[in-house]
Write a protein that holds these residues in place. Structure first.
Motif, PDB file in Angstrom:
ATOM      1  N   VAL A  33       0.844  -1.203   0.000  1.00 56.64           N
ATOM      2  CA  VAL A  33       0.000   0.000   0.000  1.00 56.64           C
ATOM      3  C   VAL A  33       0.874   1.247   0.000  1.00 56.64           C
ATOM      4  O   VAL A  33       0.644   2.184  -0.764  1.00 56.64           O
ATOM      5  CB  VAL A  33      -0.965   0.014   1.209  1.00 56.64           C
ATOM      6  CG1 VAL A  33      -1.661   1.362   1.350  1.00 56.64           C
ATOM      7  CG2 VAL A  33      -1.987  -1.107   1.095  1.00 56.64           C
ATOM      8  N   GLU A  34       1.895   1.258   0.842  1.00 57.30           N
ATOM      9  CA  GLU A  34       2.787   2.418   0.917  1.00 57.30           C
ATOM     10  C   GLU A  34       3.479   2.669  -0.421  1.00 57.30           C
ATOM     11  O   GLU A  34       3.565   3.805  -0.879  1.00 57.30           O
ATOM     12  CB  GLU A  34       3.825   2.197   2.012  1.00 57.30           C
ATOM     13  CG  GLU A  34       4.722   3.390   2.231  1.00 57.30           C
ATOM     14  CD  GLU A  34       5.694   3.179   3.378  1.00 57.30           C
ATOM     15  OE1 GLU A  34       6.778   3.780   3.310  1.00 57.30           O
ATOM     16  OE2 GLU A  34       5.389   2.430   4.322  1.00 57.30           O
ATOM     17  N   LEU A  35       3.949   1.609  -1.056  1.00 55.59           N
ATOM     18  CA  LEU A  35       4.611   1.757  -2.353  1.00 55.59           C
ATOM     19  C   LEU A  35       3.635   2.289  -3.401  1.00 55.59           C
ATOM     20  O   LEU A  35       3.973   3.195  -4.170  1.00 55.59           O
ATOM     21  CB  LEU A  35       5.165   0.408  -2.815  1.00 55.59           C
ATOM     22  CG  LEU A  35       5.844   0.389  -4.181  1.00 55.59           C
ATOM     23  CD1 LEU A  35       7.102   1.255  -4.170  1.00 55.59           C
ATOM     24  CD2 LEU A  35       6.171  -1.038  -4.585  1.00 55.59           C
ATOM     25  N   LEU A  36       2.424   1.763  -3.419  1.00 56.06           N
ATOM     26  CA  LEU A  36       1.435   2.185  -4.416  1.00 56.06           C
ATOM     27  C   LEU A  36       1.007   3.630  -4.224  1.00 56.06           C
ATOM     28  O   LEU A  36       0.693   4.323  -5.186  1.00 56.06           O
ATOM     29  CB  LEU A  36       0.202   1.275  -4.346  1.00 56.06           C
ATOM     30  CG  LEU A  36       0.425  -0.150  -4.844  1.00 56.06           C
ATOM     31  CD1 LEU A  36      -0.730  -1.046  -4.417  1.00 56.06           C
ATOM     32  CD2 LEU A  36       0.612  -0.174  -6.347  1.00 56.06           C
ATOM     33  N   ARG A  37       0.998   4.091  -2.999  1.00 53.18           N
ATOM     34  CA  ARG A  37       0.528   5.445  -2.718  1.00 53.18           C
ATOM     35  C   ARG A  37       1.653   6.451  -2.548  1.00 53.18           C
ATOM     36  O   ARG A  37       1.395   7.605  -2.229  1.00 53.18           O
ATOM     37  CB  ARG A  37      -0.339   5.423  -1.455  1.00 53.18           C
ATOM     38  CG  ARG A  37      -1.628   4.690  -1.676  1.00 53.18           C
ATOM     39  CD  ARG A  37      -2.542   4.853  -0.539  1.00 53.18           C
ATOM     40  NE  ARG A  37      -3.869   4.363  -0.880  1.00 53.18           N
ATOM     41  CZ  ARG A  37      -4.828   4.250  -0.007  1.00 53.18           C
ATOM     42  NH1 ARG A  37      -4.648   4.608   1.246  1.00 53.18           N
ATOM     43  NH2 ARG A  37      -6.005   3.799  -0.385  1.00 53.18           N
ATOM     44  N   ASN A  38       2.872   6.026  -2.779  1.00 54.39           N
ATOM     45  CA  ASN A  38       4.017   6.889  -2.537  1.00 54.39           C
ATOM     46  C   ASN A  38       4.282   7.863  -3.676  1.00 54.39           C
ATOM     47  O   ASN A  38       5.183   8.665  -3.597  1.00 54.39           O
ATOM     48  CB  ASN A  38       5.267   6.043  -2.281  1.00 54.39           C
ATOM     49  CG  ASN A  38       6.327   6.797  -1.544  1.00 54.39           C
ATOM     50  OD1 ASN A  38       6.058   7.802  -0.901  1.00 54.39           O
ATOM     51  ND2 ASN A  38       7.546   6.328  -1.643  1.00 54.39           N
ATOM     52  N   GLU A  39       3.517   7.792  -4.735  1.00 56.46           N
ATOM     53  CA  GLU A  39       3.683   8.705  -5.851  1.00 56.46           C
ATOM     54  C   GLU A  39       2.369   9.419  -6.096  1.00 56.46           C
ATOM     55  O   GLU A  39       1.331   9.046  -5.573  1.00 56.46           O
ATOM     56  CB  GLU A  39       4.129   7.944  -7.100  1.00 56.46           C
ATOM     57  CG  GLU A  39       5.534   7.387  -6.956  1.00 56.46           C
ATOM     58  CD  GLU A  39       6.005   6.672  -8.200  1.00 56.46           C
ATOM     59  OE1 GLU A  39       5.352   6.774  -9.247  1.00 56.46           O
ATOM     60  OE2 GLU A  39       7.034   6.001  -8.116  1.00 56.46           O
ATOM     61  N   ALA A  40       2.379  10.418  -6.920  1.00 54.34           N
ATOM     62  CA  ALA A  40       1.215  11.273  -7.153  1.00 54.34           C
ATOM     63  C   ALA A  40       0.129  10.636  -8.008  1.00 54.34           C
ATOM     64  O   ALA A  40      -0.836  11.285  -8.346  1.00 54.34           O
ATOM     65  CB  ALA A  40       1.658  12.575  -7.799  1.00 54.34           C
TER      66      ALA A  40
END
Length: 193
Positions: A33-40
């Motif tokens: 989840v963190e990786l998927l949401r770490n970009e705009a």
């Protein structure tokens, strides 16, 4: 952990995890989840209708190799078409993958996994309806792709992984990769049973 099975009467898909296994699964899903949401690419706190009509997603392939594997270029021979496709789809795809990983976290916590695992001998009984089980299955695929990409797993390299000493961190990470594959396999069997 014996894997997933289907309860004959209720139709629910069930599994029993040790506290350690449940915490490991929650940690992996949280990292995804963190990786998927770490970009705009994923809009946050946006009106649902506005989000549906927002086509301002990314146009370039992600730099992170895991994200590039999860969101491959649709048109390798046409940069402009690939950029347009990515702009219209990647944000929604990221959100879907993120929601699937969150379903794992929520399912484990709803089954009794505490915010911090401190209890020895804890067992978590998970019961999933078929739709939620399919969501977990999709997220297991994403988790395996992420692990395989980070580890550099390639087709036909099983001998390399099995030859690594047990104390090698790569061997331990590969064991987790294989465990997620086992969960995936038993979940497919339970859903098709």
């Amino acid at each position: 952990m014996s894997g997933f099975t289907r309860h004959r009467r209720s139709g629910q898909v069930i599994a029993n995890f040790t506290g350690f296994e449940a915490e490991l699964l929650r940690s992996l899903a949280s990292q995804l989840v963190e990786l998927l949401r770490n970009e705009a690419a994923v809009p946050r706190d946006q009106d649902p209708f506005e989000a549906m009509m927002d086509f301002s997603g990314p146009t370039n392939e992600p730099e992170d190799p895991v994200l590039a594997r999860l969101f491959p270029t649709a048109y390798a021979d046409d940069e402009e078409a690939a950029a347009e496709f990515r702009r219209f789809t990647e944000g929604t795809l990221r959100d879907g993958k993120s929601q699937a990983a969150i379903a794992i976290i929520d399912g484990l916590e709803d089954a009794g996994l505490p915010p911090e695992l401190t209890e020895e001998g804890l067992h978590i009984d998970v019961e999933l309806d078929p739709d939620t089980a399919e969501t977990w299955l999709r997220s297991f695929t994403d988790l395996r792709l992420a692990l395989a990409t980070r580890l550099g797993v390639e087709e036909g390299d099983e001998a390399f992984w099995h030859a690594l000493p047990d104390e090698d961190p790569r061997a331990q990470a590969h064991d987790i990769y294989e465990w997620i594959g086992y969960l995936q396999e038993t979940l497919v069997d339970a859903l098709t049973d």
